[in-house]
Design a protein around this motif. Structure first.
Motif, PDB file in Angstrom:
ATOM      1  N   TYR A 197      45.227  82.417  50.015  1.00  0.00           N
ATOM      2  CA  TYR A 197      44.854  80.951  51.584  1.00  0.00           C
ATOM      3  C   TYR A 197      44.011  81.989  52.207  1.00  0.00           C
ATOM      4  O   TYR A 197      43.614  81.180  53.396  1.00  0.00           O
ATOM      5  CB  TYR A 197      45.942  80.396  52.068  1.00  0.00           C
ATOM      6  CG  TYR A 197      46.772  80.867  51.074  1.00  0.00           C
ATOM      7  CD1 TYR A 197      47.336  78.787  51.363  1.00  0.00           C
ATOM      8  CD2 TYR A 197      48.044  80.567  49.993  1.00  0.00           C
ATOM      9  CE1 TYR A 197      47.546  78.304  50.232  1.00  0.00           C
ATOM     10  CE2 TYR A 197      48.622  80.081  49.785  1.00  0.00           C
ATOM     11  CZ  TYR A 197      48.961  78.892  49.910  1.00  0.00           C
ATOM     12  OH  TYR A 197      49.282  78.595  48.679  1.00  0.00           O
ATOM     13  N   TYR A 224      41.159  79.707  47.782  1.00  0.00           N
ATOM     14  CA  TYR A 224      42.868  78.479  48.460  1.00  0.00           C
ATOM     15  C   TYR A 224      42.684  77.751  47.641  1.00  0.00           C
ATOM     16  O   TYR A 224      43.813  77.413  47.433  1.00  0.00           O
ATOM     17  CB  TYR A 224      42.394  78.370  50.165  1.00  0.00           C
ATOM     18  CG  TYR A 224      41.466  76.847  50.478  1.00  0.00           C
ATOM     19  CD1 TYR A 224      41.508  75.968  49.920  1.00  0.00           C
ATOM     20  CD2 TYR A 224      40.640  77.609  50.734  1.00  0.00           C
ATOM     21  CE1 TYR A 224      40.454  75.161  50.497  1.00  0.00           C
ATOM     22  CE2 TYR A 224      39.088  77.233  50.659  1.00  0.00           C
ATOM     23  CZ  TYR A 224      39.462  75.438  50.117  1.00  0.00           C
ATOM     24  OH  TYR A 224      38.227  75.789  50.901  1.00  0.00           O
ATOM     25  N   LYS A 225      42.001  77.241  47.254  1.00  0.00           N
ATOM     26  CA  LYS A 225      41.867  76.157  45.879  1.00  0.00           C
ATOM     27  C   LYS A 225      42.678  76.802  44.297  1.00  0.00           C
ATOM     28  O   LYS A 225      43.238  76.003  44.026  1.00  0.00           O
ATOM     29  CB  LYS A 225      40.409  75.594  45.692  1.00  0.00           C
ATOM     30  CG  LYS A 225      40.086  74.513  46.904  1.00  0.00           C
ATOM     31  CD  LYS A 225      38.775  74.174  46.154  1.00  0.00           C
ATOM     32  CE  LYS A 225      38.467  73.388  47.729  1.00  0.00           C
ATOM     33  NZ  LYS A 225      37.167  72.762  46.933  1.00  0.00           N
ATOM     34  N   TYR A 226      42.473  77.956  44.259  1.00  0.00           N
ATOM     35  CA  TYR A 226      43.261  78.136  43.233  1.00  0.00           C
ATOM     36  C   TYR A 226      44.074  78.407  43.795  1.00  0.00           C
ATOM     37  O   TYR A 226      45.617  78.344  42.631  1.00  0.00           O
ATOM     38  CB  TYR A 226      43.136  79.688  42.884  1.00  0.00           C
ATOM     39  CG  TYR A 226      41.658  79.751  42.123  1.00  0.00           C
ATOM     40  CD1 TYR A 226      41.281  79.565  40.904  1.00  0.00           C
ATOM     41  CD2 TYR A 226      40.455  79.949  43.092  1.00  0.00           C
ATOM     42  CE1 TYR A 226      40.365  79.823  39.982  1.00  0.00           C
ATOM     43  CE2 TYR A 226      39.301  79.802  42.021  1.00  0.00           C
ATOM     44  CZ  TYR A 226      39.298  80.221  40.527  1.00  0.00           C
ATOM     45  OH  TYR A 226      37.599  79.747  40.290  1.00  0.00           O
ATOM     46  N   ARG A 244      46.614  76.419  45.786  1.00  0.00           N
ATOM     47  CA  ARG A 244      46.692  75.303  46.128  1.00  0.00           C
ATOM     48  C   ARG A 244      47.801  75.004  44.713  1.00  0.00           C
ATOM     49  O   ARG A 244      48.289  74.414  44.078  1.00  0.00           O
ATOM     50  CB  ARG A 244      46.093  74.562  46.457  1.00  0.00           C
ATOM     51  CG  ARG A 244      45.910  74.628  48.007  1.00  0.00           C
ATOM     52  CD  ARG A 244      45.353  73.555  48.592  1.00  0.00           C
ATOM     53  NE  ARG A 244      44.824  74.105  49.692  1.00  0.00           N
ATOM     54  CZ  ARG A 244      43.683  73.170  50.644  1.00  0.00           C
ATOM     55  NH1 ARG A 244      42.301  72.496  49.739  1.00  0.00           N
ATOM     56  NH2 ARG A 244      43.750  73.873  51.640  1.00  0.00           N
ATOM     57  N   GLN A 245      46.728  75.443  43.528  1.00  0.00           N
ATOM     58  CA  GLN A 245      46.808  75.395  41.772  1.00  0.00           C
ATOM     59  C   GLN A 245      48.270  76.067  41.323  1.00  0.00           C
ATOM     60  O   GLN A 245      48.627  76.242  40.105  1.00  0.00           O
ATOM     61  CB  GLN A 245      46.168  75.141  41.065  1.00  0.00           C
ATOM     62  CG  GLN A 245      44.734  74.056  41.298  1.00  0.00           C
ATOM     63  CD  GLN A 245      45.419  72.807  41.760  1.00  0.00           C
ATOM     64  OE1 GLN A 245      46.194  71.579  39.894  1.00  0.00           O
ATOM     65  NE2 GLN A 245      45.117  72.318  42.817  1.00  0.00           N
ATOM     66  N   GLY A 246      48.354  77.460  42.004  1.00  0.00           N
ATOM     67  CA  GLY A 246      49.648  78.260  42.018  1.00  0.00           C
ATOM     68  C   GLY A 246      48.819  78.956  40.586  1.00  0.00           C
ATOM     69  O   GLY A 246      49.611  79.851  40.672  1.00  0.00           O
ATOM     70  N   VAL A 247      48.173  79.282  40.938  1.00  0.00           N
ATOM     71  CA  VAL A 247      46.989  79.981  40.783  1.00  0.00           C
ATOM     72  C   VAL A 247      46.887  81.457  41.390  1.00  0.00           C
ATOM     73  O   VAL A 247      46.011  81.298  42.413  1.00  0.00           O
ATOM     74  CB  VAL A 247      45.848  80.015  40.054  1.00  0.00           C
ATOM     75  CG1 VAL A 247      44.876  81.016  38.906  1.00  0.00           C
ATOM     76  CG2 VAL A 247      45.993  78.556  38.978  1.00  0.00           C
ATOM     77  N   ASN A 248      47.281  82.398  40.581  1.00  0.00           N
ATOM     78  CA  ASN A 248      46.603  83.979  41.701  1.00  0.00           C
ATOM     79  C   ASN A 248      45.987  84.507  41.158  1.00  0.00           C
ATOM     80  O   ASN A 248      45.681  85.243  39.981  1.00  0.00           O
ATOM     81  CB  ASN A 248      48.309  85.127  41.631  1.00  0.00           C
ATOM     82  CG  ASN A 248      48.238  85.852  42.616  1.00  0.00           C
ATOM     83  OD1 ASN A 248      47.765  86.097  43.721  1.00  0.00           O
ATOM     84  ND2 ASN A 248      47.538  87.157  42.168  1.00  0.00           N
TER      85      ASN A 248
END
Length: 312
Positions: free
Chosen positions: A124, A135-137, A139-143
């Motif tokens: 984040y 942080y946009k990744y 929020r999509q659950g992508v690490n």
């Protein structure tokens, strides 16, 4: 009050960013108030955070990157016993643990965080991967796998801990993530922790006392100025000089003729005790900053970064 034609505004402004909005959102609000054509901020603050957000207008943006690498000072309050998804109170609690550490363990853990340290930035954060903020990744659950980075914590002081809260101030280098620091502290203490309050007190050597809120800007804009027909005068008076971000560099003064040649991008013969260094170049006659130059071997002044003619 609405103004449709954007103005050429130049200088640096120290915003006291409010809580609950992004740094970019705060920038856009200030840009609208000043009715400015061009502006950018230095050093992203999370929506949770408040405090010093330097904003460069116009020609000042040419020198903003000199502040990006500046040291910073923060006031932080963290909640112990809870680890969150974002390492601050905007996230969800993902783990709760009892608070069992001793004062000795606290002192030792804080000392371990002082000095050169390695940090892995939070998902984040505003760091970009393939042009998209992390942080946009998240929020999509992508690490996304992140590399660690070296930062320096110069001091952690004014430490006060009571029950499940701990409060202190931090003096650190550029690129230090306070949320990550608090998360690391929580793990060292064995109980977890997250940020609930964060305020940036200082960037470089800019004084905390010169911070201005958005609401105060509106007040000044709407305040009548009987001595001047410029409706922006009250807020323009808050702007620091264009060369403010490079105020740490030495000054040299040029004659009108030398300044004219320098502005044309020509090398100027110039005797100085300064050698192989960037300098702020001032036109002697009108005391105007005209750009950055580099003195080569003490005898030549080479144009490095010039400003436009807006000030003259």
């Amino acid at each position: 009050m609405f103004f449709y034609k954007k103005r050429s505004v130049h200088g640096l402004f120290l915003l006291d960013k409010p809580q609950g909005i992004s740094s970019n959102n705060a920038l856009q609000k200030v840009k609208i108030i000043f009715n400015a054509k061009k502006a950018g901020y230095i050093g992203t603050l999370d929506p949770l955070a408040t405090g010093m957000l330097p904003i460069c207008f116009g020609e000042c943006t040419k020198f903003a990157h000199y502040l990006t690498g500046s040291n910073k000072r923060y006031h932080v309050i963290a909640k112990l016993g809870e680890k969150t998804s974002t390492s601050d109170s905007d996230g969800i609690v993902i783990k709760k643990r009892p608070i069992l550490f001793t004062s000795y363990k606290l002192d030792l853990s804080i000392k371990e965080l002082i000095g050169p340290i390695e940090q892995i930035p939070s998902m984040y954060s505003a760091i970009k991967y393939n042009g998209i903020p992390l942080y946009k990744y998240a929020r999509q659950g992508v690490n996304i796998e992140r590399n660690s980075r070296k930062v320096t914590v110069y001091d952690i002081y004014s430490i006060y801990q009571e029950n499940n809260l701990i409060e202190f101030k931090i003096f650190c280098s550029k690129g230090t993530y306070i949320r990550t620091l608090i998360d690391d502290l929580g793990e060292k203490l064995g109980c977890g922790a997250h940020v609930i309050f964060l305020r940036r007190l200082q960037v470089a050597s800019y004084p905390y006392t010169q911070l201005v809120t958005i609401s105060h800007l509106y007040e000044l804009l709407n305040k009548k100025n009987i001595n001047n027909f410029n409706p922006f005068k009250n807020i323009d008076d808050l702007l620091m000089p264009v060369d403010s971000p490079v105020s740490f560099l030495p000054k040299v003064h040029l004659s009108s003729k030398q300044s004219y040649n320098f502005r044309l991008g020509q090398i100027v013969h110039f005797c100085s005790t300064i050698k192989n260094s960037l300098v702020r170049v001032i036109e002697e006659e009108n005391k105007k900053f005209i750009g950055l130059g580099k003195i080569n071997m003490g005898k030549l002044l080479i144009p490095y970064r010039l400003i436009s003619e807006f000030t003259n």
